[in-house]
Design a protein around this motif. Structure first.
Motif, PDB file in Angstrom:
ATOM      1  N   ILE A 206      -2.257  -5.442  -8.871  1.00  0.00           N
ATOM      2  CA  ILE A 206      -3.611  -5.351  -8.320  1.00  0.00           C
ATOM      3  C   ILE A 206      -4.209  -6.742  -8.155  1.00  0.00           C
ATOM      4  O   ILE A 206      -4.764  -7.070  -7.107  1.00  0.00           O
ATOM      5  CB  ILE A 206      -4.504  -4.475  -9.222  1.00  0.00           C
ATOM      6  CG1 ILE A 206      -3.971  -3.039  -9.207  1.00  0.00           C
ATOM      7  CG2 ILE A 206      -5.949  -4.484  -8.750  1.00  0.00           C
ATOM      8  CD1 ILE A 206      -4.410  -2.261 -10.404  1.00  0.00           C
ATOM      9  N   ASN A 207      -4.061  -7.588  -9.174  1.00  0.00           N
ATOM     10  CA  ASN A 207      -4.597  -8.941  -9.098  1.00  0.00           C
ATOM     11  C   ASN A 207      -3.996  -9.730  -7.947  1.00  0.00           C
ATOM     12  O   ASN A 207      -4.698 -10.440  -7.232  1.00  0.00           O
ATOM     13  CB  ASN A 207      -4.363  -9.694 -10.412  1.00  0.00           C
ATOM     14  CG  ASN A 207      -5.235  -9.151 -11.517  1.00  0.00           C
ATOM     15  OD1 ASN A 207      -6.283  -8.552 -11.243  1.00  0.00           O
ATOM     16  ND2 ASN A 207      -4.809  -9.333 -12.754  1.00  0.00           N
ATOM     17  N   GLU A 208      -2.666  -9.611  -7.768  1.00  0.00           N
ATOM     18  CA  GLU A 208      -2.022 -10.376  -6.702  1.00  0.00           C
ATOM     19  C   GLU A 208      -2.432  -9.871  -5.325  1.00  0.00           C
ATOM     20  O   GLU A 208      -2.710 -10.652  -4.419  1.00  0.00           O
ATOM     21  CB  GLU A 208      -0.503 -10.357  -6.885  1.00  0.00           C
ATOM     22  CG  GLU A 208      -0.083 -11.301  -7.997  1.00  0.00           C
ATOM     23  CD  GLU A 208       1.414 -11.271  -8.297  1.00  0.00           C
ATOM     24  OE1 GLU A 208       2.180 -10.695  -7.505  1.00  0.00           O
ATOM     25  OE2 GLU A 208       1.794 -11.841  -9.336  1.00  0.00           O
ATOM     26  N   LEU A 209      -2.484  -8.530  -5.179  1.00  0.00           N
ATOM     27  CA  LEU A 209      -2.846  -7.979  -3.869  1.00  0.00           C
ATOM     28  C   LEU A 209      -4.298  -8.282  -3.503  1.00  0.00           C
ATOM     29  O   LEU A 209      -4.636  -8.474  -2.343  1.00  0.00           O
ATOM     30  CB  LEU A 209      -2.593  -6.465  -3.835  1.00  0.00           C
ATOM     31  CG  LEU A 209      -1.127  -6.046  -3.785  1.00  0.00           C
ATOM     32  CD1 LEU A 209      -1.000  -4.533  -3.877  1.00  0.00           C
ATOM     33  CD2 LEU A 209      -0.461  -6.547  -2.511  1.00  0.00           C
ATOM     34  N   ARG A 210      -5.160  -8.349  -4.532  1.00  0.00           N
ATOM     35  CA  ARG A 210      -6.578  -8.626  -4.265  1.00  0.00           C
ATOM     36  C   ARG A 210      -6.804 -10.025  -3.713  1.00  0.00           C
ATOM     37  O   ARG A 210      -7.813 -10.294  -3.087  1.00  0.00           O
ATOM     38  CB  ARG A 210      -7.394  -8.462  -5.549  1.00  0.00           C
ATOM     39  CG  ARG A 210      -7.799  -7.016  -5.805  1.00  0.00           C
ATOM     40  CD  ARG A 210      -8.597  -6.919  -7.078  1.00  0.00           C
ATOM     41  NE  ARG A 210      -8.944  -5.541  -7.363  1.00  0.00           N
ATOM     42  CZ  ARG A 210      -9.307  -5.107  -8.558  1.00  0.00           C
ATOM     43  NH1 ARG A 210      -9.345  -5.947  -9.584  1.00  0.00           N
ATOM     44  NH2 ARG A 210      -9.614  -3.843  -8.736  1.00  0.00           N
ATOM     45  N   LYS A 211      -5.839 -10.939  -3.976  1.00  0.00           N
ATOM     46  CA  LYS A 211      -5.980 -12.315  -3.463  1.00  0.00           C
ATOM     47  C   LYS A 211      -5.654 -12.390  -1.983  1.00  0.00           C
ATOM     48  O   LYS A 211      -5.902 -13.409  -1.354  1.00  0.00           O
ATOM     49  CB  LYS A 211      -5.030 -13.244  -4.235  1.00  0.00           C
ATOM     50  CG  LYS A 211      -5.468 -13.485  -5.669  1.00  0.00           C
ATOM     51  CD  LYS A 211      -4.494 -14.440  -6.340  1.00  0.00           C
ATOM     52  CE  LYS A 211      -4.584 -14.346  -7.849  1.00  0.00           C
ATOM     53  NZ  LYS A 211      -3.280 -14.623  -8.482  1.00  0.00           N
ATOM     54  N   ASP A 212      -5.018 -11.339  -1.455  1.00  0.00           N
ATOM     55  CA  ASP A 212      -4.602 -11.350  -0.057  1.00  0.00           C
ATOM     56  C   ASP A 212      -5.630 -10.572   0.773  1.00  0.00           C
ATOM     57  O   ASP A 212      -5.779  -9.363   0.620  1.00  0.00           O
ATOM     58  CB  ASP A 212      -3.221 -10.685   0.039  1.00  0.00           C
ATOM     59  CG  ASP A 212      -2.749 -10.558   1.472  1.00  0.00           C
ATOM     60  OD1 ASP A 212      -3.531 -10.842   2.403  1.00  0.00           O
ATOM     61  OD2 ASP A 212      -1.589 -10.167   1.660  1.00  0.00           O
ATOM     62  N   PRO A 213      -6.349 -11.287   1.677  1.00  0.00           N
ATOM     63  CA  PRO A 213      -7.410 -10.609   2.438  1.00  0.00           C
ATOM     64  C   PRO A 213      -6.907  -9.446   3.297  1.00  0.00           C
ATOM     65  O   PRO A 213      -7.628  -8.455   3.460  1.00  0.00           O
ATOM     66  CB  PRO A 213      -7.998 -11.724   3.318  1.00  0.00           C
ATOM     67  CG  PRO A 213      -7.044 -12.858   3.240  1.00  0.00           C
ATOM     68  CD  PRO A 213      -6.266 -12.712   1.979  1.00  0.00           C
TER      69      PRO A 213
END
Ligand SMILES: [Zn+2]
Ligand SMILES: [Zn+2]
Length: 346
Positions: free
Chosen positions: A32-39
């Motif tokens: 979740i943290n990694e995907l949230r960094k990708d707009p």
């Protein structure tokens, strides 16, 4: 906005207890943290978490990333693979919007199915249903966690099959990073199906399963025993690992396979609700189990006492104890006699 639905279908059977389950739990947060960094991902990815053991349930319904709260993974007995497949197909049917002449529906959903064992139910009907109705509608990535995962049943319906060789912490983190990157690039591809690719140099611990032989599991290496704390009535699991046979030691003849103690793990009260209710006939002699630990709930010295009713529970040395299952008072003593213990389904 067209959505990219991602379903994580996670095996939470007893063999996952301990570090694999902890890595999986941390892995969901990391994803979740990694995907949230990708707009791009933040805008299109919708995530759902489904867990399966003896039974299957949705832990987190399909939800946008910014609102997603990682669920706690439970533990149960059994690996109901067929039920898990049927469940995710029902979810796709209900939650994923199909394209029609008047509206653009969701992108093709991706299902990441992760298991460390083999099916304890019969998945044939679910596999046939997937073949008939979902081969074109969804992408299935099957991931075997560790060497005991048996993916052979899923070979006909998986778009890709992978095996994570070892469940070490860093390997697991890399594996989650790989999922996150493949989801990210899928979210940028505007609906064009990207092949699931693996760069062997970057991901040495992950292998692409190509033949049915590779997909089959090797023999189960663990014995798992479930018990109940006599004081708190909460469940726990004892895990034993197969010890190497000492056949090459001169003048020493080992008669039977023995299992060495790995650890004891406290479980939450929902363990029974996640477990297969069929009677378990799988037994092991107590003499094959070497070592043991105390109760992880109340600290009693021994977690491997057995009542005449078959229940394993914790006791604090010799004396009278009450069985937490049948409530009979039993006199416990350390006897040299062997007895049979029910193994869990794993
Ligand atoms: Zn206890
Ligand atoms: Zn009893």
């Amino acid at each position: 906005m067209r959505r990219l639905p991602i379903f994580l279908v996670i095996d939470v059977s007893e063999s996952m207890v301990g570090s694999p389950l902890r890595h999986m739990q941390e892995g969901i947060n990391q994803l979740i943290n990694e995907l949230r960094k990708d707009p791009y991902a933040l805008e299109t990815v919708y995530l759902s978490v489904i867990a399966f053991a003896g039974v299957v349930k949705t832990l987190a319904p399909l939800m946008e990333l910014y609102a997603f709260y990682p669920p706690r993974l439970p533990v149960g007995a059994g690996t109901s693979l067929g039920a898990a497949l049927n469940h995710v197909m029902d979810e796709i049917t209900q939650k994923v919007i199909l394209s029609s002449p008047t509206q653009k529906g969701d992108y093709k959903p991706i299902v990441y199915l992760m298991s460390d064992g083999s099916a304890t139910d019969n998945p044939d009907a679910a596999i046939a249903r997937w073949k008939r109705d979902f081969m074109q509608r969804a992408t299935l990535v099957s991931v075997g966690i560790g060497p005991f995962a048996d993916l052979s049943r899923l070979s006909e319906i998986s778009t890709s099959m992978l095996r994570l060789e070892d469940v070490k912490e860093n390997d697991f983190k890399e594996f989650i990073r790989w999922i996150s990157q493949s989801v990210s690039s899928q979210s940028r591809s505007l609906g064009v199906d990207l092949p699931i690719s693996l760069d062997k140099k970057e991901l040495p611990m992950l292998s692409l399963v190509k033949s049915l032989n590779d997909a089959a599991a090797i023999d189960e290496n663990y014995v798992i025993i479930s018990g109940l704390c006599a004081k708190t009535k909460l469940p726990y699991l004892l895990k034993y690992e197969r010890a190497p046979m000492m056949n090459d030691v001169p003048y020493f003849k080992q008669k039977a396979q023995v299992y060495g103690y790995v650890g004891v793990y406290p479980l939450e009260a929902d363990y029974m609700a996640w477990s297969d209710s069929r009677v378990n006939m799988n037994k092991i002699a107590a003499s094959a189990l070497m070592g043991g630990g105390g109760c992880p709930h109340c600290g009693a010295l021994a977690a491997l006492a057995q009542c005449g009713c078959g229940q394993i529970f914790c006791v604090n040395g010799e004396g009278v104890a009450q069985c937490p299952a049948c409530h009979q008072e039993v006199y416990m003593s350390a006897s040299g006699e062997d007895f049979d213990i029910s193994r869990s389904r794993g």
